[in-house]
Structure formats: C-alpha cells, structure tokens
Design a protein around this motif. Structure first.
Motif, PDB file in Angstrom:
ATOM      1  N   ARG A  98       0.790  -1.182   0.042  1.00 25.10           N
ATOM      2  CA  ARG A  98       0.051   0.051   0.088  1.00 25.10           C
ATOM      3  C   ARG A  98       0.955   1.314   0.040  1.00 25.10           C
ATOM      4  O   ARG A  98       0.537   2.357   0.535  1.00 25.10           O
ATOM      5  N   ASP A  99       2.015   1.190  -0.451  1.00 27.64           N
ATOM      6  CA  ASP A  99       2.774   2.152  -0.716  1.00 27.64           C
ATOM      7  C   ASP A  99       3.034   2.802  -2.169  1.00 27.64           C
ATOM      8  O   ASP A  99       3.218   2.162  -3.033  1.00 27.64           O
ATOM      9  N   PRO A 100       2.295   4.015  -2.489  1.00 27.33           N
ATOM     10  CA  PRO A 100       2.163   4.418  -3.836  1.00 27.33           C
ATOM     11  C   PRO A 100       3.499   4.596  -4.563  1.00 27.33           C
ATOM     12  O   PRO A 100       3.789   4.333  -5.721  1.00 27.33           O
ATOM     13  N   LEU A 101       4.582   4.968  -3.810  1.00 24.20           N
ATOM     14  CA  LEU A 101       5.753   5.083  -4.470  1.00 24.20           C
ATOM     15  C   LEU A 101       6.372   3.736  -4.838  1.00 24.20           C
ATOM     16  O   LEU A 101       6.881   3.521  -5.909  1.00 24.20           O
ATOM     17  N   ARG A 102       6.209   2.609  -4.148  1.00 25.79           N
ATOM     18  CA  ARG A 102       6.578   1.443  -4.576  1.00 25.79           C
ATOM     19  C   ARG A 102       5.873   0.888  -5.511  1.00 25.79           C
ATOM     20  O   ARG A 102       6.296   0.185  -6.620  1.00 25.79           O
ATOM     21  N   GLU A 103       4.593   1.430  -5.889  1.00 24.56           N
ATOM     22  CA  GLU A 103       3.856   0.879  -6.961  1.00 24.56           C
ATOM     23  C   GLU A 103       4.343   1.555  -8.244  1.00 24.56           C
ATOM     24  O   GLU A 103       4.579   0.847  -9.133  1.00 24.56           O
ATOM     25  N   ILE A 104       4.880   2.815  -8.277  1.00 23.90           N
ATOM     26  CA  ILE A 104       5.409   3.260  -9.202  1.00 23.90           C
ATOM     27  C   ILE A 104       6.898   2.862  -9.534  1.00 23.90           C
ATOM     28  O   ILE A 104       7.327   2.627 -10.806  1.00 23.90           O
ATOM     29  N   SER A 105       7.658   2.292  -8.749  1.00 22.16           N
ATOM     30  CA  SER A 105       9.006   1.750  -8.864  1.00 22.16           C
ATOM     31  C   SER A 105       8.665   0.390  -9.398  1.00 22.16           C
ATOM     32  O   SER A 105       9.529   0.157 -10.226  1.00 22.16           O
ATOM     33  N   TYR A 106       7.671  -0.362  -8.949  1.00 23.50           N
ATOM     34  CA  TYR A 106       7.430  -1.453  -9.680  1.00 23.50           C
ATOM     35  C   TYR A 106       7.210  -1.421 -11.184  1.00 23.50           C
ATOM     36  O   TYR A 106       7.698  -2.135 -11.963  1.00 23.50           O
ATOM     37  N   SER A 123      -7.540  -0.930  -5.976  1.00 27.31           N
ATOM     38  CA  SER A 123      -7.895   0.298  -5.878  1.00 27.31           C
ATOM     39  C   SER A 123      -6.590   1.518  -5.943  1.00 27.31           C
ATOM     40  O   SER A 123      -5.703   1.218  -5.591  1.00 27.31           O
ATOM     41  N   GLY A 124      -6.941   2.475  -6.746  1.00 24.55           N
ATOM     42  CA  GLY A 124      -5.749   3.672  -6.849  1.00 24.55           C
ATOM     43  C   GLY A 124      -5.786   4.448  -5.560  1.00 24.55           C
ATOM     44  O   GLY A 124      -6.859   4.183  -4.930  1.00 24.55           O
ATOM     45  N   PHE A 125      -4.935   5.256  -5.600  1.00 26.58           N
ATOM     46  CA  PHE A 125      -4.962   6.342  -4.659  1.00 26.58           C
ATOM     47  C   PHE A 125      -5.341   7.794  -5.005  1.00 26.58           C
ATOM     48  O   PHE A 125      -5.319   7.932  -6.254  1.00 26.58           O
ATOM     49  N   GLU A 126      -6.153   8.330  -4.231  1.00 27.55           N
ATOM     50  CA  GLU A 126      -6.640   9.683  -4.700  1.00 27.55           C
ATOM     51  C   GLU A 126      -5.487  10.660  -4.464  1.00 27.55           C
ATOM     52  O   GLU A 126      -5.664  11.414  -3.335  1.00 27.55           O
ATOM     53  N   ASN A 127      -4.577  10.620  -5.251  1.00 30.15           N
ATOM     54  CA  ASN A 127      -3.136  11.565  -4.780  1.00 30.15           C
ATOM     55  C   ASN A 127      -2.822  11.955  -6.166  1.00 30.15           C
ATOM     56  O   ASN A 127      -2.422  11.396  -6.995  1.00 30.15           O
ATOM     57  N   ARG A 128      -2.828  13.247  -6.438  1.00 33.35           N
ATOM     58  CA  ARG A 128      -2.733  13.940  -7.406  1.00 33.35           C
ATOM     59  C   ARG A 128      -1.333  13.723  -8.035  1.00 33.35           C
ATOM     60  O   ARG A 128      -0.895  13.301  -9.590  1.00 33.35           O
ATOM     61  N   GLU A 129      -0.286  13.922  -7.130  1.00 34.04           N
ATOM     62  CA  GLU A 129       1.005  13.431  -7.741  1.00 34.04           C
ATOM     63  C   GLU A 129       1.413  12.222  -8.090  1.00 34.04           C
ATOM     64  O   GLU A 129       2.044  11.933  -8.955  1.00 34.04           O
ATOM     65  N   TRP A 130       0.805  11.326  -7.340  1.00 32.35           N
ATOM     66  CA  TRP A 130       0.929   9.747  -7.580  1.00 32.35           C
ATOM     67  C   TRP A 130       0.384   9.238  -8.940  1.00 32.35           C
ATOM     68  O   TRP A 130       0.815   8.925  -9.727  1.00 32.35           O
ATOM     69  N   GLN A 131      -0.803   9.857  -9.177  1.00 32.83           N
ATOM     70  CA  GLN A 131      -1.499   9.989 -10.154  1.00 32.83           C
ATOM     71  C   GLN A 131      -0.588  10.174 -11.540  1.00 32.83           C
ATOM     72  O   GLN A 131      -0.515   9.428 -12.601  1.00 32.83           O
ATOM     73  N   VAL A 150      -5.910  -2.873 -15.897  1.00 28.11           N
ATOM     74  CA  VAL A 150      -6.315  -2.694 -14.695  1.00 28.11           C
ATOM     75  C   VAL A 150      -7.462  -3.478 -14.064  1.00 28.11           C
ATOM     76  O   VAL A 150      -8.434  -3.705 -14.714  1.00 28.11           O
ATOM     77  N   ILE A 151      -7.309  -3.655 -12.920  1.00 30.89           N
ATOM     78  CA  ILE A 151      -8.644  -4.171 -12.210  1.00 30.89           C
ATOM     79  C   ILE A 151      -8.878  -3.279 -10.943  1.00 30.89           C
ATOM     80  O   ILE A 151      -8.313  -3.187 -10.223  1.00 30.89           O
ATOM     81  N   SER A 152     -10.216  -2.869 -11.301  1.00 27.53           N
ATOM     82  CA  SER A 152     -10.842  -2.038 -10.224  1.00 27.53           C
ATOM     83  C   SER A 152     -10.199  -0.614  -9.735  1.00 27.53           C
ATOM     84  O   SER A 152     -10.102  -0.426  -8.719  1.00 27.53           O
ATOM     85  N   ARG A 153      -9.820  -0.117 -11.071  1.00 28.49           N
ATOM     86  CA  ARG A 153      -9.373   1.400 -10.637  1.00 28.49           C
ATOM     87  C   ARG A 153      -9.803   1.986 -11.912  1.00 28.49           C
ATOM     88  O   ARG A 153      -9.569   1.704 -12.988  1.00 28.49           O
ATOM     89  N   HIS A 154     -10.243   3.085 -12.022  1.00 28.63           N
ATOM     90  CA  HIS A 154     -10.524   3.958 -13.124  1.00 28.63           C
ATOM     91  C   HIS A 154      -9.987   5.424 -13.118  1.00 28.63           C
ATOM     92  O   HIS A 154      -9.407   5.874 -14.190  1.00 28.63           O
ATOM     93  N   ARG A 155      -9.837   5.963 -11.875  1.00 31.23           N
ATOM     94  CA  ARG A 155      -9.398   7.587 -11.936  1.00 31.23           C
ATOM     95  C   ARG A 155      -8.073   7.431 -12.111  1.00 31.23           C
ATOM     96  O   ARG A 155      -7.215   6.483 -12.030  1.00 31.23           O
ATOM     97  N   PRO A 191     -10.132   3.577   3.756  1.00 26.96           N
ATOM     98  CA  PRO A 191      -9.693   4.836   3.492  1.00 26.96           C
ATOM     99  C   PRO A 191     -10.139   5.583   2.446  1.00 26.96           C
ATOM    100  O   PRO A 191     -10.375   4.898   1.344  1.00 26.96           O
ATOM    101  N   LEU A 192     -10.747   6.670   2.335  1.00 29.54           N
ATOM    102  CA  LEU A 192     -11.506   7.364   1.638  1.00 29.54           C
ATOM    103  C   LEU A 192     -10.683   8.033   0.372  1.00 29.54           C
ATOM    104  O   LEU A 192     -11.099   8.491  -0.622  1.00 29.54           O
ATOM    105  N   SER A 193      -9.347   7.548   0.354  1.00 30.08           N
ATOM    106  CA  SER A 193      -8.468   7.943  -0.560  1.00 30.08           C
ATOM    107  C   SER A 193      -8.576   7.014  -1.564  1.00 30.08           C
ATOM    108  O   SER A 193      -7.726   6.899  -2.674  1.00 30.08           O
ATOM    109  N   LEU A 194      -9.194   5.838  -1.207  1.00 26.15           N
ATOM    110  CA  LEU A 194      -9.257   4.516  -2.331  1.00 26.15           C
ATOM    111  C   LEU A 194     -10.526   4.884  -3.260  1.00 26.15           C
ATOM    112  O   LEU A 194     -11.632   4.861  -2.559  1.00 26.15           O
TER     113      LEU A 194
END
Lengths: 337, 337
Positions: A98-106, A123-131, A150-155, A191-194
């Motif tokens: 559940r670490d957004p940064l790790r997702e990107i590095s993967y 689910s994705g994170f509701e986080n502009r920078e990460w997106q 993707v499974i289960s994320r659209h934003r 978490p409402l960020s998902l």
DNA sequence: CTGAAAGCGCTTACAG
DNA sequence: CTGAAAGCGCTTACAG
C-alpha cells in the motif's frame, strides 16, 4: 553452456542450432535430431535474457497488487496465474504494501524488464502527484508497445479495465438490507483516498437516499483496509454510540474484524445488529454467522484482466469489462431487532 | 530509446553514459549531470535484459508455491515480497496448482531466466520420478551458481531449508490434547504423498503412542489439502462412525471445512468433539469457535528463506533453519464430553 | 576521468 | 535447407 557449445557438439552452425531448437524454419530431420540430442546431453538451458534481447520481445507479464497476503488479492492472483500458465508466460509479481511510491517503482522496473503486459490490481490512490507519475510511467510503457490492464481502478489511469460494479453492487446491497426492514445504517469505510471505497460508499448512500434515508456523519467510520482496521473502526463506532440496526463494511476483510468487535462488545449478529461486507472472499461463508456480502468472482477478475491485456486490440481504444456483483444474503443479516 | 541515444544527447560516449548512470566508476560531475538530465528528458529506461546479459548477473529471484490463492502460501509470499523488496529484487512467481510437472517446468524456466535464487515453498511430492527430475533441474541450476532454498520440504531435495518442525509441533499438540483429557483421536490428513502430511501424522501418532494410545486406521481419513477436502473427509469420517473425542486436521484450511461439516451434522465443537488444526493462518482466530492450532510464523518463513538463499555461504554445505511451531489452545478444543 | 572496442548469448535477414 | 554475419542494448577491461 551456450547455444554455441550445442552447435559445436552437434557439428552444425549457430544458426542451425537455433532453428533446430526453436523449430521456426525447416531444418533437416537428422540435423534437428543431432542438435536436440546435444542440447539434451549438455543440459542446455537457453538464456532467456539473450533471447529476449535478440527478439526484442518478452515472455513475461507484470502484476502489481497491494498485498499478496490479503485473500482478495490472493484470489485474483490465482486467476492471473492460471491465465499466464495457459499462455506460457512468466509472471513478475509486485506487492506494494500500500505504498504508492513502491507501485511506481514496480511499474518502472517492469518497463525496464520490457514485460509484454502489466496488470494493476486494486484501488488507486486519490493523490494527484502519484496519479501524475503513474500515468507518465504507463504512457511511456505503452508508447513502446506495452499493454496495460487494470482491475478495479479507473481514476487517473486510462487503460483497459475490468471493473467490478462497486457502486451498483453496494446499491443493490443497500436495497436488500432495506427490504429486510432496516432504516438506520452505519458504514465502516476503508480509507476514503481509495476509489473503491468512495464508489461503494456512494452506491450505498444513493440507494438509501432514494428511500429518503441519510447516513449520519457520526455513523461513518474510516479504518484501514484490514481485519484490524475493521475491528478498530467498529470499536470507534461503538464509542460514538451505534445508532444503526445494520452495518455495512466496505470489504469482507474489514467485516471480519467488525464481527469480532461486536462479539466482544456483547452484541449479537444479526439479533442486535446486522452486518454485511463486500467481495465474498472464500472464508466468510465459514464464519459464525456466515457473512452477507456482494460476491465478486475474484479468480475470474484476474483471468479476464490478463486475457484482456494479452488480446491485441486497436490501441487508443480503451476497453472496459464491467463485472456485476452478486448480493448474497447469509445469516449475518436479518430483520432489525 | 537506448543508452546510445542518451549518450548522443549528452555528447558523451556510450561508456561514459553507462558509468554516469550506474555510478560505479568516477565520472566528472558536469558530465554526470548532463547524462542524467538527458536520460531524464528522454525518459530513458535501461533494458534489463541487455544489462543482465552484459553483466551475466540478474536481479531476479524465483518463487514456486503450490497455490498462491491459499492463505498459507499467500502469507509466506507476503514475507518473501518484503525481503525481496528490501534487496531490490524482482520476484518471478510460479503457482503449480499442485501439478508436479508444472513445478519442474517453472524451475526450468527460472533457470533459463538465470534468477539469482530460487525458492521452493511447500511440501514435496512422494514421487520418485518427479524427485529425480527436480533434483536434476536444481543441480544444473546450482552448477552455474544458482542458489536454492526450500520451505518445508526435505525429501529428495538437498538445499538450504527453512523447516517448520512438523513432527515436533504435531507431537506437542497431541500432548496438549492429551492433557485436556482426550484419549481417542481421529485425523483428517492431507494427501499422504506430501511429506508435510506424513511428518505431522507421524509426530501426532508418536506422542499418542508414548501414552499407549493408537490411532484406529478407520479414524484416519485422507482428503485434499483444501477447505472442501476437509469438509468431505469429515463427512467420510462421520459415515464410518466417529470414534474419537478429538479430531486433528493436518492443516487449518482443512479444519475450516471440518468445522462446517460438524456443524451441519449437528455436532457441537468443542462440546461434542474437539477440533485442532495446524499453521495458524490469519482468519482462524475469527471462526466460531476460534481454532486451536500449531502456529507457524508464515511471513517469517518466507523472509528467512529468502534471506538464506541470498546469503552466500560455502556451498556443498546445506544449512537448515528449524522453526518451532507454537501450540495455541483456543476454544475449539476442550475437555472430552 | 574518458572512449573505442570486445563481448554477453541469442535471432534472423541475407546469400547461397 | 544451411551458414556467415549483423544486430539486440548494455557493461567493462584496456588504452590513453
């Protein structure tokens, strides 16, 4: 131990050895035999990197999920493995914890690996920078022919998608609960960020609204997407004063924690309070009481996403497969007390 | 988009570009900057295959388990992912669906991939031919410097190992159950072709034997290593006539099925019959009643095996880490009726 | 510190 | 059908 050694042992050229082993072009039968025999005898193992480099194509796919230890992702991964095995593809697994940064590095690592396709699960994170970063990474990947599903994320991510009907499923669940007679509800949300959480909450809420019922803000408690998150959220809910006859946990995993918390608090499910979850992970039918939920075909989700990513399609056209959730009423829900 | 492009854009040689990006040797600061900037601007992604080929070393490890959807393996995988992430290694996952042949083809594929280490997770099969092939595959792999570690298998494969004390744990469990007053037992065993099953059964049996108690052969039922396997084995046991006050299921997953079967048959646990499992997968503490078991630190198992495989050690010397299981008495066991 | 060149182990046009 | 050779994209002695 290289192809060169095999070729020498078989008394043929490198090219012929390669062809004999891959069988693309015709090779005289006796030569093929000799090469095969030599390869066998020498226990030759083709170097996958050399091959990938020479063919500039790859037999690997990448899968990124949040937590392979979670039964939801484990179930999906099972389906992915089945599909990959069918296509003889090797799977590179990423678990982000559940670490957004790790997702990107993967994602970046997998791009470097030139995997044929990449699956983002969960689910994705509701986080502009990460997106932003993720989108950039994926765009670069696709620019060189990579396929993403993707499974289960659209934003934030424009890609082929298998989307569980989170809104619809939660709404359907709400209607079933209303039909049982409930008129007051509480929600244990992740978490409402998902995005998944937001969608499930919205669906649940809107179905209630059309019956003129509103969720009190004190009756919505946010917790981590884990068993303990559900447990603690429930304790918090009880501390605030439970003013509902029915509680909806946005995932089964959280509902398991809720069940434990209710039991400890001396509340009986469903006699004192009804409880419902979402996902239908395997074990919840064996709880006491078995859990009402919105069933998602987890393995299918994985298989379908994998197939979708592998199926070449005119690009720039994003495909979406929506997957209906099935409300399954079990003994954890009953009429209000 | 290759290193060559980056070098050209930065106005340096290929060699310098490579060094600037990898930072092994010293490179003049301004050149390094120029290269880094160019790489960034061009969104350069180093080709992992080319790199692996040139360095003839690899940043990947392979993990083979029987079923990633099973909470036991999912838990171990979680630990593996954590360790891999710490070492910046990518993980190639194999899930055999309990097919011995598939295990060998995964091993072979990973050898071709030149992974740095390979982890075999889970019980082996008691199958001469399979053992031969696997041993051969692994020997070839190690002959070229590959490292192998196994979790929970010892027969047939000579490799570094993390071994849960299956015998000892089962024996300890038996003693705890004896201490509760039980004198007649039944066992729901997994397939007897799995070493884990054999060991757990042997440990359980020997502890009973030293009390002069013997398992009736009719009271040992073999079932698949799944929830439904446990369910069906229990039904079979009831059909044969339950002549025990306490039932030991060789894994928690099977015990879950047993619990359901007992409930359906109208038997109360533990009032009518006590039930115990093995592994301590996360969910069983939330069952009703919570399940007595022998707890294994699943995530740890994964982490330790990974670390062990990565730690270079004088070869030909096999290391073994034994992991004690912890008997955890929960409400599914009580005194005999 | 920097660069030209060889080499990692394969595949695949291109001639024959 | 077969082989010599170029090329896949990097790393790394070897000179300078």
């Amino acid at each position: 131990m290289t192809l060169g050694d095999v070729a020498r042992a078989a008394g043929v050229s490198l090219a012929t050895a390669s062809r004999a082993l891959n069988g693309a072009t015709q090779v005289r039968a006796d030569l093929r035999q000799r090469v095969r025999a030599a390869a066998e005898r020498l226990a030759y193992s083709p170097n996958a990197h050399a091959r990938a480099l020479a063919k500039s194509s790859n037999a690997g796919v990448g899968v990124i999920c949040h937590d392979i230890g979670d039964p939801y992702f484990a179930g999906i991964a099972r389906g992915v493995m089945r599909a990959a095995s069918r296509h003889d593809l090797q799977v590179i697994l990423g678990s982000t914890f559940r670490d957004p940064l790790r997702e990107i590095s993967y994602a970046s690592m997998m791009r470097g690996q030139r995997v044929r396709a990449m699956l983002l699960v969960g689910s994705g994170f509701e986080n502009r920078e990460w997106q932003e970063s993720l989108r950039r990474e994926l765009d670069l990947y696709r620019a060189t022919g990579g396929r993403v599903a993707v499974i289960s994320r659209h934003r934030g991510v424009r890609a082929d998608a298998v989307l569980p009907e989170n809104r619809g499923g939660a709404a359907e669940l709400a209607r079933s609960l209303l039909a049982l007679g409930h008129r007051s509800f509480a929600v244990l949300s992740g978490p409402l960020s998902l995005t998944t959480v937001v969608d499930r909450l919205a669906g649940f809420r809107s179905a209630l609204a059309s019956w003129g019922i509103h969720l009190l803000s004190t009756q919505i408690v946010e917790g981590a997407f884990t068993r303990d998150g559900g447990y603690e959220a429930t304790q918090e809910l009880l501390r605030r004063g439970l003013r509902a006859t029915c509680v909806f946990a946005s995932t089964d995993v959280m509902a398991i924690g809720a069940l434990a918390a209710f039991r400890e608090a001396g509340l009986r499910v469903p006699d004192d309070v009804s409880l419902a979850g979402f996902d239908d992970i395997p074990m919840i039918r064996d709880l006491t009481p078995p859990l009402t939920t919105v069933a998602l075909p987890l393995e299918d989700l994985g298989e379908r996403a994998m197939e979708m990513a592998l199926l070449p399609e005119r690009p720039a056209r994003v495909r979406v497969e929506r997957v209906q959730g099935q409300v399954v009423l079990r003994a954890s829900t009953g009429p209000p007390p």
